[in-house]
Structures are given as C-alpha cells and as structure tokens.
Design an enzyme around this catalytic site. Structure first.
Site, PDB file in Angstrom:
ATOM      1  N   ASP A 285      74.292  57.675 -16.943  1.00 35.31           N
ATOM      2  CA  ASP A 285      74.355  56.237 -16.673  1.00 35.31           C
ATOM      3  C   ASP A 285      75.528  55.600 -17.426  1.00 35.31           C
ATOM      4  OD1 ASP A 285      72.950  53.740 -15.718  1.00 35.31           O
ATOM      5  OD2 ASP A 285      73.034  53.333 -17.865  1.00 35.31           O
ATOM      6  N   GLU A 327      77.765  58.451 -13.003  1.00 37.47           N
ATOM      7  CA  GLU A 327      77.608  57.114 -12.422  1.00 37.47           C
ATOM      8  C   GLU A 327      78.769  56.263 -12.908  1.00 37.47           C
ATOM      9  OE1 GLU A 327      75.821  52.870 -12.132  1.00 37.47           O
ATOM     10  OE2 GLU A 327      75.984  53.936 -14.026  1.00 37.47           O
TER      11      GLU A 327
END
Ligand code: GLC
Length: 643
Positions: A285, A327
C-alpha cells in the site's frame, strides 16, 4: 573465483557462526540455500541504504528474524514454497481472475465470506484481495488503512485463526489470497505510536515527530497533498504531545521513518507474520511514499526502490511463495519502476484504468492507442493487475507527451473528464462524485461505482430501457478489456452485478467527508438475488461477465503473451492482438462509441488470405477472404480467435 563467489564464501563463513533457530535439518538446508542465494544482495542493499548506521549486529538479528519466521511457517506453506519454486508463475496464467472486496461489505464477516466461496467459484475468481481487515481505530480509520495491529483481525470480522482457516480453504479451492501490507504508516493507536506518545525515544524514532514547524515548513512546499479537503500540508499537530507529525494521509496515519534501520526490522517482522497467514500476495500500500528526501516530493526516491528490493529479498528467503503487488497510483513512468521480479511481481495498472474512462467519455481511442502502444509491455515474469474500479477514487495519471501526440492538452482534458463524469445534467450519462478537488493546482479526482459511472443509475431512475441497455454495454465493454488485454483482471466486488452508488455514507459522520464511500456499497443478499432473476440489468451484467470469464479460462492466448496495439483508421475502435506461437491469434476489437462503427478488414489481415476467425463472444464465423469490413454495434466487443 569471482567477486560474487568470494562474497558468497565470506557470507557462508559468517553464517556458520550464527545459531539460527531452525531445528529441522531439511528446513535448515532449504533456508541456508536461499540465504546463500539472496543474503549477500540483501546485506549490500541495506548497507547502501543505511550506511554507517547499519552495524553487523543489526544484520545478524535480521537473519535470526528471517530464520525464526521461516521456521514458523506451517508445513503446508513450506510445501507450497517448494511447489511454487519449481513451477511456472501462477500469476501469469490465463486462468487467473481477481476480485477485491471489503469483508464486511461483501459478506459481513469472515464466516460469511466462507459461505460466499461457491459464488466466487461460480464467477471464476482465483485471486481474492481482502481489503484491510486488521484492527484499526473505531470510527474513522480510512477504510481500514490505519492499522493498529497487523496481527489482529478487526473483531467485528473474526479473528486471526479464522483468517488462516479461510486462506487454507481458499488454497484448496485454487483461490490465491491477497492481503494488504500497509507499511508507509501505522494508525496512531498502534503499539509503536502509543509508546511514542508515552515518550519512549525508541518509538518516537519510528516516526517523524517535530517540536516545531521548522522541518515541516521545509518539506511541505514540495509534497503532494493527498486529502486537501481534510487538511492542508502533510503534517498534523498533536496537542497531547505538543508535536508535529508527518502524516501523508490522515492525521491518525503516522508515516514510518525508514531512515531508522530498526523500523526496517520491525516492519519486516510484521510482513513475515502476514506472509505466514498463508496469503500468496502482499499488496504494498502507498509504497511510493516510504522514503523522504529534502527538496523533493518524497515519492519514488532511490531508497524507496532499494527498500522494496530488500523486503522482496526477505520474502525470497523466508516466505518464498509470496509475491508483492505494487499500489503506485502515480505517473506511468514511475508506476513501471516498481515492476520487476526483484521488486513487485504484480502492479495495479492505473494508466489503463484512466485511459478506459477517458476513451468512454470521448468515444475516441487515439489516446489509449498512443499511450499503450509503448507503455503496456512489462517484464514477462511480471503481470499487470488490470482494473476498472476499485475502493478508491479515480486519480488521473496520464503522460502529457502522449496526450500532445494525439492533440490533447492534458489540463483541459482532465477538466473535461471531471466535468463529464460529475455533471448531473441529463445530457451526461454518468453519476460521478467529485473528490478532493484543489482549485489552486487544478486537481480533481472522481468517485462513483462502475455501474453509476457507466450510466446505469440515471438510466434506471428515468426507467429508460434504451439507456439501460447502453449502460450495460459500457460495463461489459470496460470489463472485456481487463479480461483480455493481458495480466490479471481485478473486478471490484459488486461491479459484476452492476451495484450503483451508495449515498448512505452522507448520513454517517465518520464517512460523510470521504466520497470514496459512495463506491463501497454493501452487497446485500437482495442485490445478489436480483442478479439471478432473468433479464434484470444485474442479471445481464452477471451473465455477460461470467461468459467472458469462462472464455478467458478456456484459451491460453489470454495468458502470458505479448499484446500488440493495432492502430486502425477508425478513431472509435480500440484493437489489440495477442499471439501464442505462430498459430494462435486473438484480436480484440472494442467499439468505444455509442454509434455503430466499422473496421476495415485490411487493418487486421495477416499475410494469410484464407484465415477464418471466430468471434468468441458471439460465436460468429468470419472468413477474412470474403469480408471487407466488420460491423460493430454501439459499444460492441469482438474477440476474434484464429487457429
Ligand atoms: C491506498 C489505499 C487508500 C488509502 C491509502 C492510505 O492508496 O488504497 O484507500 O487511503 O493507501 O493508506
């Protein structure tokens, strides 16, 4: 002996002096083999990053941690590690189909999720991203992206034992589980943050805490504001400790300080814990923010890549079957920097996502053709994760030179796209919601569910059958691309049944300021039942999706082969070809226009004149020598297969 070999030898000598906590002989052997293969590289990287701060002692304890975590892997996982080491990478296969879901919104809790397995199987899902399900603060927690404890499941969803069981069951059902690894920040309720608040220097050094605005004022002018409506700048003031804290996202998400080697070891330990739950993929993330350098925007810094390499090496050594998904929702030049077998084997493809919405708005495909013709190919051991919608907003990241090549002025184009998707007038089909617009820099992002952005919401409100049918075609068109262009298609749960925007977030004080909740609908049993009722829009979408998925799974040409963008003389068509050996060809022809279009057959004719294609979607046969043009209806897709 080469320098590498000498390095290895010295490394092996050092290893023999360490008492690594692995009791079983076979495990010890396999671990040592991997340590010898990857350890030197790991040490070099960490020395490059940490320089003098990196003492031998730190590396020795890191090796100890790696061994300890490997030894805690279950026998099943160790078998999986071995099996996958000797096989083709599963994530390159044409059989892969992904879905991302919030456990509570999709199935209430982990028990409910188990009961959804038949549904996932029916759809053909083999790659399941569970959006963050860890313990996080009550109330606001950025949809779970503020983690208070990586080792605890949010009690409303279940517990760690249930998560492990679920993952094991998924493995039996050939479903690969993806878990979030949220490592740029922790919540302010994480043990490390709590101890920092309590004044422990060790943990204060885990974060970026400042007594005054001096450092924040130096950095702030260079940094991108992620949630400008929530707070200006990237630092938050905490009254209880009278300090400024680096918080790239929300004030309760504290950025970790990777310049401190203790943070690397502590985070690695949490990562390996997650790897040992049995997941196959860790989604990195917000990975581009993890390293801060003065006078820069602190995104994608040289040490960011080195840190990802180092973490990847840790996995290769201690949990070798687990891979990373990047990501990075950033400029396309920077997205690809994370994609490498040594960094992230998988990556979201935000460029394709943005271009699909751009093509749908303009009905023109020159921009997608131009951009993807030189930006789609990546390392063949890696795969794109292609998506149309996800739990977040749509952020536009295009290249201005690509835009200029096709006569687009990028700023004007973005303003057009934002207006097109959020304009509530009847002349526009989408029902989008603007997100975090910042007029000072002309930035605006967009929220909305796939179906609502494709016009289903307005069409249903107006009970307009023709518009409903067009909306369904748009939904299937966009999905057809992610299902066929190469990589893992990732469906956002609910999109396969045309879930509309959910405005109930506006009544929820912890959500009302964050429009992303509009595209996180709760998938009720009634919604699923509706999709089973013949001829409802939801049913037509679901059947269209399952059909395309089934076709994808039948034909290896949808798998790990190169994609060639074919430029045609019709600016509404997006056409690409995939070739498996000399014999098997697939040509996808996608009409992005709401009007019928034709494709001159010469655009796709090869040297052989007597080719016969079958459109896998309509089953129609096309004899090239007898055909001059292909006729496509509004938003029609053809998957032409030749063998
Ligand atoms: C990622 C997540 C997003 C979250 C952010 C901060 O971009 O997808 O939902 O807000 O990271 O963790």
């Amino acid at each position: 002996m080469s320098i590498d070999q000498l390095g290895n030898k010295a490394f092996i000598n050092r290893l023999s002096g360490l008492d690594l906590p692995i009791s079983n002989d076979a495990d010890r052997q396999s671990f040592s083999d991997r340590l010898i293969q990857y350890g030197v590289q790991l040490e070099q990287l960490l020395r490059e990053i940490y320089d003098d701060a990196f003492e031998d002692q730190i590396f020795n304890s890191l090796l100890y941690q790696l061994a300890d975590n490997f030894s805690k892997r279950s026998p099943n996982l160790k078998l999986r590690d071995q099996r996958l080491a000797n096989s083709e990478h599963w994530y390159l296969g044409h059989d892969q189909v992904g879905m991302a879901c919030y456990v509570d919104r999709f199935a209430k809790n982990l028990n409910g999720l188990r009961l959804k397995t038949p549904y996932l199987k029916e759809l053909g899902v083999t790659f399941l991203h569970l959006l963050p399900l860890y313990q996080s603060p009550d109330g606001e927690n950025d949809g779970g992206y503020a983690v208070s404890d990586y080792r605890k499941v949010n009690p409303e969803l279940g517990d760690m034992a249930q998560l492990r069981e679920f993952i094991e069951e998924c493995d039996k059902n050939d479903i690969h589980v993806v878990l979030d690894f949220i490592f740029n920040h922790t919540s302010d309720e994480h043990e490390w943050a709590k101890r920092a608040i309590a004044g422990e220097k060790k943990y204060q050094d885990f974060y970026f805490l400042y007594d005054d605005r001096k450092v924040p004022d130096q950095f702030d002018p260079f940094l991108r504001e992620i949630f400008p409506h929530v707070r200006r700048g990237s630092f938050s003031y905490r009254q209880d400790i009278d300090k400024w804290i680096w918080t790239t996202f929300n004030s309760y998400q504290w950025d970790l300080n990777y310049a401190n080697p203790n943070v690397f070891s502590a985070v690695m330990e949490e990562m390996l814990f997650l790897a040992n739950t049995g997941c196959d993929v860790l989604r990195l993330d917000a990975l581009s923010f993890i390293w801060k350098d003065p006078d820069t925007n602190c995104e994608g810094r040289p040490n960011t890549y080195k840190l990802i390499n180092a973490l990847n090496l840790c996995l290769r050594i201690a949990a070798p079957s687990v891979v990373f998904k990047s990501e990075a929702i950033v400029h396309p030049d920077n997205v690809v920097k994370y994609i490498d077998p040594q960094r992230c084997q998988l990556s979201y493809n935000p460029l394709l996502m943005g271009l699909l919405w751009s093509s749908l708005a303009t009905t023109n495909t020159e921009f997608i053709n131009q951009s993807l013709s030189h930006r789609f190919a990546i390392n063949r051991q890696c795969a794109w994760v292609n998506y149309v919608r996800c739990h977040d907003d749509i952020g536009w990241f295009f290249d201005d030179k690509d835009a200029a090549c096709v006569g687009i002025e990028l700023n004007q184009h973005l303003a057009f796209l934002n207006d097109f998707y959020t304009n509530s007038s009847a002349a526009h089909f989408p029902s989008g919601v603007s997100f975090q617009d910042d007029p000072s820099i002309g930035d605006q992002r967009l929220c909305g569910s796939l179906a609502s952005l494709c016009g289903l919401e307005k069409a249903m409100e107006q009970d307009n059958q023709a518009e409903i049918s067009l909306a369904i075609k748009r939904i299937l068109l966009l999905h057809s691309v992610i299902l066929s262009i190469g990589g893992i298609p990732l469906i956002y749960a609910g999109d396969e049944i045309g879930m509309l925007n959910d405005y109930s977030y506006l009544d929820e004080p912890t959500q009302s300021h964050d429009a992303r909740w509009v595209n996180r609908p709760i998938i009720t049993t009634q919604a699923i039942e509706l999709s089973k009722r013949t001829n409802t829009p939801q049913n037509i979408i679901f059947l269209g999706m399952t059909k395309m998925i089934a076709i994808r799974k039948l034909h290896p040409v949808f798998g790990n082969v190169a994609t060639e963008i074919i430029k045609t003389n019709n600016p509404h068509l997006f056409v690409y070809q995939r070739k498996l050996g000399d014999q098997k060809r697939l040509i996808a022809v996608c009409n992005f226009s709401n009007l019928p279009q034709t494709l001159e057959i010469d655009n796709i004719r090869s040297a052989e004149q007597d080719e016969v294609f079958v459109d896998l979607i309509s089953d129609e046969k096309i004899i090239i020598s007898q055909t001059k043009t292909l006729n496509l209806s509004a938003y029609q897709v053809m998957w032409l297969k030749y063998e």
